[in-house]
Each structure stands twice: as C-alpha cells, then as structure tokens.
Design a protein around this motif. Structure first.
Motif, mmCIF file in Angstrom:
data_model
loop_
_atom_site.group_PDB
_atom_site.id
_atom_site.type_symbol
_atom_site.label_atom_id
_atom_site.label_comp_id
_atom_site.label_asym_id
_atom_site.label_seq_id
_atom_site.Cartn_x
_atom_site.Cartn_y
_atom_site.Cartn_z
ATOM 1 N N TRP A 114 63.112 73.216 44.711
ATOM 2 C CA TRP A 114 61.786 73.447 44.158
ATOM 3 C C TRP A 114 60.864 72.371 44.713
ATOM 4 O O TRP A 114 61.303 71.262 45.003
ATOM 5 N N CYS A 115 59.589 72.686 44.851
ATOM 6 C CA CYS A 115 58.673 71.649 45.332
ATOM 7 C C CYS A 115 57.454 71.559 44.423
ATOM 8 O O CYS A 115 57.013 72.547 43.830
ATOM 9 N N SER A 117 53.528 71.065 43.463
ATOM 10 C CA SER A 117 52.353 71.729 44.034
ATOM 11 C C SER A 117 51.698 70.889 45.124
ATOM 12 O O SER A 117 51.150 71.431 46.087
ATOM 13 N N ARG A 120 53.658 71.738 48.155
ATOM 14 C CA ARG A 120 53.356 73.119 48.554
ATOM 15 C C ARG A 120 51.974 73.234 49.197
ATOM 16 O O ARG A 120 51.769 74.018 50.119
ATOM 17 N N ASP A 121 51.024 72.456 48.732
ATOM 18 C CA ASP A 121 49.653 72.540 49.241
ATOM 19 C C ASP A 121 49.390 71.594 50.410
ATOM 20 O O ASP A 121 48.269 71.533 50.913
ATOM 21 N N TYR A 125 54.740 71.796 53.582
ATOM 22 C CA TYR A 125 55.010 73.216 53.357
ATOM 23 C C TYR A 125 54.630 74.036 54.586
ATOM 24 O O TYR A 125 55.356 74.952 54.989
ATOM 25 N N LYS A 129 57.191 76.345 56.807
ATOM 26 C CA LYS A 129 56.970 77.770 57.070
ATOM 27 C C LYS A 129 56.949 78.064 58.564
ATOM 28 O O LYS A 129 57.402 79.116 58.998
#
Length: 187
Positions: A114-115, A117, A120-121, A125, A129
């Motif tokens: 899990w990461c 936010s 992720r932002d 991330y 990807k």
C-alpha cells in the motif's frame, strides 16, 4: 548535477500481517548537509531505527556525514541532541532493474503493498507505472529507493494464540518427539 541520480528517501512500514506501507518517497535537495538535516528530521518524526544508504558513486561520502548529523555534530558551531539511529552502508552490485523487480513484484502480486497518498501523487508512482525492466535510461531513482526500503523491511511473524493447525490433517508440528536418522556418506 545534470544527468545524475536523484537523491531519494523512502520509508516502508510493515504490520504483523505482513502488509507493507510505502509511507514516504521524498526527493532530497540541496548540498549533502541539507540532505542529512532532512533525513535527521524524518528519523526523529517517524522514529526510524536505521537508515540504509546506497554507497555506489557519490553515495560513498554520505554515511559518515549522516552519522555526524545524527550524533548532533553536523552543524558547525552548533551541538544538537544525538538521535539513536543506525546508518547501514549498502554497496549494490546487482543490476538496478533486477533489484527493482525483485523487491516490488512479490508484494504487488500478493496485493500487500500500500502507498501513502503523497507517494501515489509524487514521482515515485509515475516511475513505477512507467517502469520498463529492459530500459536502462529511464528515471527510476524513487522506485529504486522504494525497492531498497522494501528489501530492507524485515519479515514479521504475527502473534498466533493457540495451535492454528490443531485438528488439521497437515499439521507440520504435530509432535515434539525425537527421531533417529541414519546417514550414509559413502559417496
């Protein structure tokens, strides 16, 4: 410097069930002392017991300087309280793409990573990807930092009360008896 690796700091936490939590993926900027000050702040904020520094290339100078900052002696003319945190040196000889795959593939396939936010932002991330294992020219410093943090995260065995395999036919620990084995080493 231009076309050099970015300095990135990652923090991965774990729980008793083995889930991993990528809490931080932060770029470190400024000179080495600025970066060490920022690491010290994060060590204090998150009560980090040890920091691993990749010592390939310019990173070879970092551990000694970081130890001084953690000891409270990093600021000229100013003494700060010491912070208890180990500094582990890691000189990696494994291909970076393999190291990233080896760290991320198992927890991602098991769906236990899990990461936060902020991760992720951020650039980590995006790098994850867009990661192509065969490319050696892509930006991957944040995910390389995350891979190192995942690889350094100890496996935790949660507390289990009772005998969870009791009554099952495949009880791997069904007795505490002594067994005698014969060994032939004549080959």
């Amino acid at each position: 410097k231009i076309k050099a690796d970015a300095s990135a700091f990652s923090l991965v936490l774990t729980d008793a069930a083995g889930a991993l939590y990528w809490q931080l993926a932060e770029g470190l900027t400024g000179d080495l002392d600025d970066q060490c000050r920022r690491v010290r702040e994060m060590v204090i904020q998150y009560s980090i017991p040890a920091v691993t520094v990749e010592t390939n290339g310019a990173g070879g100078f970092v551990p000694a300087r970081l130890r001084k900052h953690l000891a409270g002696q990093g600021e000229p003319g100013k003494m700060l309280s010491a912070v208890v945190c180990g500094v582990v040196e890691d000189h990696s000889t494994i291909n970076k793409q393999k190291r990233i795959l080896d760290a991320f593939e198992p927890p991602l396939s098991m769906r236990v990573l899990w990461c936060h936010s902020s991760v992720r932002d951020g650039p980590a991330y995006d790098q994850l990807k867009e990661f192509k294992p065969l490319s050696t020219t892509q930006p991957d410093d944040y995910i390389d930092s995350g891979a190192g943090a995942i690889a350094d995260t100890p496996v935790r065995i949660g507390q289990i009360v009772g005998i969870p395999t009791e009554g099952q036919t495949h009880n791997w620990a069904n007795s505490a008896s002594v067994h005698e084995l014969a060994f032939d080493s004549s080959d």
